[in-house]
Scaffold this motif. Structure first.
Motif, PDB file in Angstrom:
ATOM      1  N   GLY A 191     -52.974  33.618  20.067  1.00 50.62           N
ATOM      2  CA  GLY A 191     -53.155  32.974  18.571  1.00 50.62           C
ATOM      3  C   GLY A 191     -52.922  34.194  17.647  1.00 50.62           C
ATOM      4  N   ASN A 192     -52.373  35.594  17.998  1.00 43.99           N
ATOM      5  CA  ASN A 192     -52.206  36.459  16.856  1.00 43.99           C
ATOM      6  C   ASN A 192     -50.903  36.231  16.259  1.00 43.99           C
ATOM      7  N   VAL A 193     -51.061  36.164  14.835  1.00 42.73           N
ATOM      8  CA  VAL A 193     -49.835  36.132  13.913  1.00 42.73           C
ATOM      9  C   VAL A 193     -49.036  37.199  13.793  1.00 42.73           C
ATOM     10  N   GLY A 194     -47.681  37.226  13.778  1.00 42.16           N
ATOM     11  CA  GLY A 194     -47.038  38.217  13.564  1.00 42.16           C
ATOM     12  C   GLY A 194     -45.930  38.246  12.262  1.00 42.16           C
ATOM     13  N   PRO A 195     -45.568  39.159  11.846  1.00 41.22           N
ATOM     14  CA  PRO A 195     -44.690  39.186  10.829  1.00 41.22           C
ATOM     15  C   PRO A 195     -43.223  38.580  11.011  1.00 41.22           C
ATOM     16  N   ILE A 196     -42.683  38.278   9.870  1.00 37.95           N
ATOM     17  CA  ILE A 196     -41.256  37.524   9.933  1.00 37.95           C
ATOM     18  C   ILE A 196     -40.454  38.247   8.778  1.00 37.95           C
ATOM     19  N   GLY A 197     -38.965  37.737   8.876  1.00 37.54           N
ATOM     20  CA  GLY A 197     -38.265  37.935   7.808  1.00 37.54           C
ATOM     21  C   GLY A 197     -38.100  36.993   6.470  1.00 37.54           C
ATOM     22  N   GLY A 198     -37.494  37.258   5.568  1.00 32.42           N
ATOM     23  CA  GLY A 198     -37.272  36.419   4.632  1.00 32.42           C
ATOM     24  C   GLY A 198     -38.536  35.788   3.780  1.00 32.42           C
ATOM     25  N   VAL A 242     -53.319  35.872   6.744  1.00 38.59           N
ATOM     26  CA  VAL A 242     -53.760  35.449   7.916  1.00 38.59           C
ATOM     27  C   VAL A 242     -53.425  36.355   9.048  1.00 38.59           C
ATOM     28  N   GLU A 243     -54.169  36.636   9.984  1.00 41.13           N
ATOM     29  CA  GLU A 243     -53.897  37.725  11.183  1.00 41.13           C
ATOM     30  C   GLU A 243     -53.895  36.898  12.405  1.00 41.13           C
ATOM     31  N   THR A 244     -54.516  35.683  12.413  1.00 41.78           N
ATOM     32  CA  THR A 244     -54.640  34.948  13.748  1.00 41.78           C
ATOM     33  C   THR A 244     -54.522  33.242  13.364  1.00 41.78           C
ATOM     34  N   LEU A 245     -54.393  32.662  14.501  1.00 46.24           N
ATOM     35  CA  LEU A 245     -54.412  31.266  14.476  1.00 46.24           C
ATOM     36  C   LEU A 245     -55.937  30.769  13.617  1.00 46.24           C
ATOM     37  N   GLY A 246     -56.912  31.432  14.173  1.00 46.12           N
ATOM     38  CA  GLY A 246     -58.390  31.130  13.809  1.00 46.12           C
ATOM     39  C   GLY A 246     -58.452  31.308  12.277  1.00 46.12           C
ATOM     40  N   ASP A 247     -57.884  32.433  11.782  1.00 50.04           N
ATOM     41  CA  ASP A 247     -57.713  32.507  10.386  1.00 50.04           C
ATOM     42  C   ASP A 247     -57.330  31.560   9.620  1.00 50.04           C
ATOM     43  N   ALA A 295     -48.079  25.300   2.942  1.00 51.80           N
ATOM     44  CA  ALA A 295     -47.040  25.772   3.821  1.00 51.80           C
ATOM     45  C   ALA A 295     -47.291  26.968   4.376  1.00 51.80           C
ATOM     46  N   GLY A 296     -46.500  27.666   5.245  1.00 55.53           N
ATOM     47  CA  GLY A 296     -46.781  29.148   5.706  1.00 55.53           C
ATOM     48  C   GLY A 296     -45.309  29.536   6.717  1.00 55.53           C
ATOM     49  N   THR A 297     -45.827  30.519   7.387  1.00 58.68           N
ATOM     50  CA  THR A 297     -44.890  31.207   8.266  1.00 58.68           C
ATOM     51  C   THR A 297     -45.769  32.234   9.062  1.00 58.68           C
ATOM     52  N   GLY A 298     -44.984  32.525  10.118  1.00 59.89           N
ATOM     53  CA  GLY A 298     -45.342  33.637  11.142  1.00 59.89           C
ATOM     54  C   GLY A 298     -45.117  33.434  12.478  1.00 59.89           C
ATOM     55  N   THR A 299     -44.876  34.567  13.237  1.00 59.17           N
ATOM     56  CA  THR A 299     -44.802  34.368  14.643  1.00 59.17           C
ATOM     57  C   THR A 299     -46.266  34.099  15.475  1.00 59.17           C
ATOM     58  N   ILE A 300     -46.232  33.571  16.405  1.00 55.91           N
ATOM     59  CA  ILE A 300     -47.612  33.622  17.039  1.00 55.91           C
ATOM     60  C   ILE A 300     -47.500  33.805  18.798  1.00 55.91           C
ATOM     61  N   PRO A 347     -48.299  35.894   6.953  1.00 58.79           N
ATOM     62  CA  PRO A 347     -48.659  37.235   7.956  1.00 58.79           C
ATOM     63  C   PRO A 347     -49.462  38.185   7.040  1.00 58.79           C
ATOM     64  N   ALA A 348     -50.353  38.758   7.624  1.00 59.67           N
ATOM     65  CA  ALA A 348     -50.995  40.050   7.009  1.00 59.67           C
ATOM     66  C   ALA A 348     -49.725  41.110   7.025  1.00 59.67           C
ATOM     67  N   ALA A 349     -49.155  41.314   8.010  1.00 63.51           N
ATOM     68  CA  ALA A 349     -48.308  42.359   7.889  1.00 63.51           C
ATOM     69  C   ALA A 349     -47.007  42.266   6.838  1.00 63.51           C
ATOM     70  N   ASN A 350     -46.875  40.995   6.367  1.00 62.10           N
ATOM     71  CA  ASN A 350     -45.915  40.805   5.394  1.00 62.10           C
ATOM     72  C   ASN A 350     -46.572  40.730   3.817  1.00 62.10           C
ATOM     73  N   CYS A 351     -47.598  41.206   3.928  1.00 59.17           N
ATOM     74  CA  CYS A 351     -48.304  41.361   2.389  1.00 59.17           C
ATOM     75  C   CYS A 351     -47.593  42.166   1.560  1.00 59.17           C
ATOM     76  N   GLU A 352     -47.250  43.182   2.077  1.00 61.22           N
ATOM     77  CA  GLU A 352     -46.520  44.117   0.909  1.00 61.22           C
ATOM     78  C   GLU A 352     -45.258  43.622   0.273  1.00 61.22           C
ATOM     79  N   GLU A 353     -44.466  42.633   0.990  1.00 57.38           N
ATOM     80  CA  GLU A 353     -43.245  42.121   0.520  1.00 57.38           C
ATOM     81  C   GLU A 353     -43.649  40.943  -0.474  1.00 57.38           C
ATOM     82  N   VAL A 354     -44.902  40.440  -0.158  1.00 58.54           N
ATOM     83  CA  VAL A 354     -45.254  39.308  -0.913  1.00 58.54           C
ATOM     84  C   VAL A 354     -45.863  39.801  -2.218  1.00 58.54           C
TER      85      VAL A 354
END
Length: 359
Positions: free
Chosen positions: A285-292, A331-336, A276-281, A311-318
């Protein structure tokens, strides 16, 4: 003559005070249940397997290109939001949510502008979902080395924009310093290569070719920017249809892209495992942060996922909020993300070295 004792009791002032207090308590209780509260409650929403079916039909359908059988699950995760415009909640509901660690309670004013309507929100979410699906297709095709066309148009300007008053809304970007702008990432690369020096931007404006000179500014991220909001229009070599209309917002982009990559790649990407997962793109292929993110972690675990792509940018909340039995990969990219899913699906020696939000 003495009066009956029961008559004296009826007139006891203590009885009157108790009665009034009881009525007040009932009134306050009713108000707590019935009156709206100025809060929004976020709770875990349903998950949808992007390589599975939705309403008895494949969630992702490709026409005009060879596809391959898939296995396992690549779930996109959602958040159910209560208390927004047109669906206010009571104080009692807010207090009950505060007591549940799987839910989040936030002042409505921090989530929605004061003048926005329920219809506005639905329209914005629908537009964001459409945009995320198109970006997911572009990112997946780019990852697989399949060519497509992308056209960028100016749709607005950021505060303190370097290009406002020079470029205009509706301008279609064609070249930067003579080099064709074929996608968003090459434009970003060219701006960073100029390192703040002026660049010549060739645009199509009202059917005419115009060259404008802009001096980019450096943003907080360190990248150089024009300060414009861009809309991408794509032309793909085949059709990709995503049959999910009851979910809004941009946060499903990563999982859509993974589902498309798996559908177009021989052999199950997941190895039959449940992800499972989440993230804007974006199209690059760059993955961006999301809410919730915390609610999505809970929803993924409840749906049976064993690995979550965050998304790497959400890690502090995780950190500190990972449900038991769920492994979170950063993850930071689709490749990751593709590497993580394939590595864990194959259960090879690199699985233990995949980056997590707790590293």
């Amino acid at each position: 003559m003495n009066r009956p004792e029961h008559e004296a009791a009826k007139r006891d002032p203590r009885f009157t005070v108790m009665s009034v207090s009881g009525l007040l308590a009932l009134g306050l209780g009713a108000a707590a249940v019935l009156l709206p509260s100025p809060y929004v409650v976020e709770s875990p929403g349903p998950t949808f397997n992007t390589i599975g079916e939705f309403n008895a039909e494949p969630l992702i359908t490709v026409e005009g290109r060879q596809t391959y059988p898939t296995d396992g699950a690549l779930d996109l995760t959602t958040v159910f939001v209560a208390g927004g415009p047109g669906q206010q909640i009571s104080i009692f509901d807010a207090f009950r949510a505060w007591a549940d660690p799987a839910q989040a309670v936030t002042p409505r004013e921090l989530v929605y502008p004061p003048d926005i309507s329920e219809a506005d929100i639905e329209q914005q979410n629908a537009e964001a979902m459409t945009s995320s699906q198109e970006s997911a297709v572009a990112a997946a095709l780019g990852h697989l080395g399949i060519e497509y066309e992308e056209t960028l148009s100016v749709v607005g300007f950021a505060p303190d924009s370097a290009a406002e008053g020079i470029l205009e809304e509706g301008d279609r970007l064609a070249r930067i310093n003579g080099m064709e702008i074929e996608a968003l990432q090459p434009l970003k690369d060219a701006l960073n290569a100029a390192a703040g020096d002026s660049v010549d931007i060739t645009v199509t404006r009202d059917g005419e070719t115009v060259v404008e000179t802009v001096e980019p500014v450096q943003g907080e991220s360190g990248d150089y920017q024009l300060g414009v909001f861009l809309m991408s229009e794509f032309q793909f070599p085949f059709d990709v249809d995503i049959a999910l209309n009851n979910v809004g917002g941009p946060s499903a982009g990563l999982m859509f892209a993974l589902g498309i990559v798996d559908t177009l790649t021989e052999g199950p990407l997941t190895g039959g495992e449940h992800f499972a997962g989440t993230g804007t793109i974006d199209s690059a292929g760059n993955v961006g942060p999301i809410g919730g993110i915390r609610q999505k972690l809970v929803g993924a675990q409840e749906a049976g996922a064993e690995v979550f792509l965050a998304p790497a940018a959400n890690c502090e909340e995780v950190v500190g909020h990972i449900p038991d039995g769920l492994r979170v990969i950063r993850v930071e990219t689709l490749g990751d993300a593709v590497t993580a899913v394939r590595t864990l699906g194959e259960e090879n020696d690199d699985a233990a070295r995949l980056p997590s939000c707790e590293d």
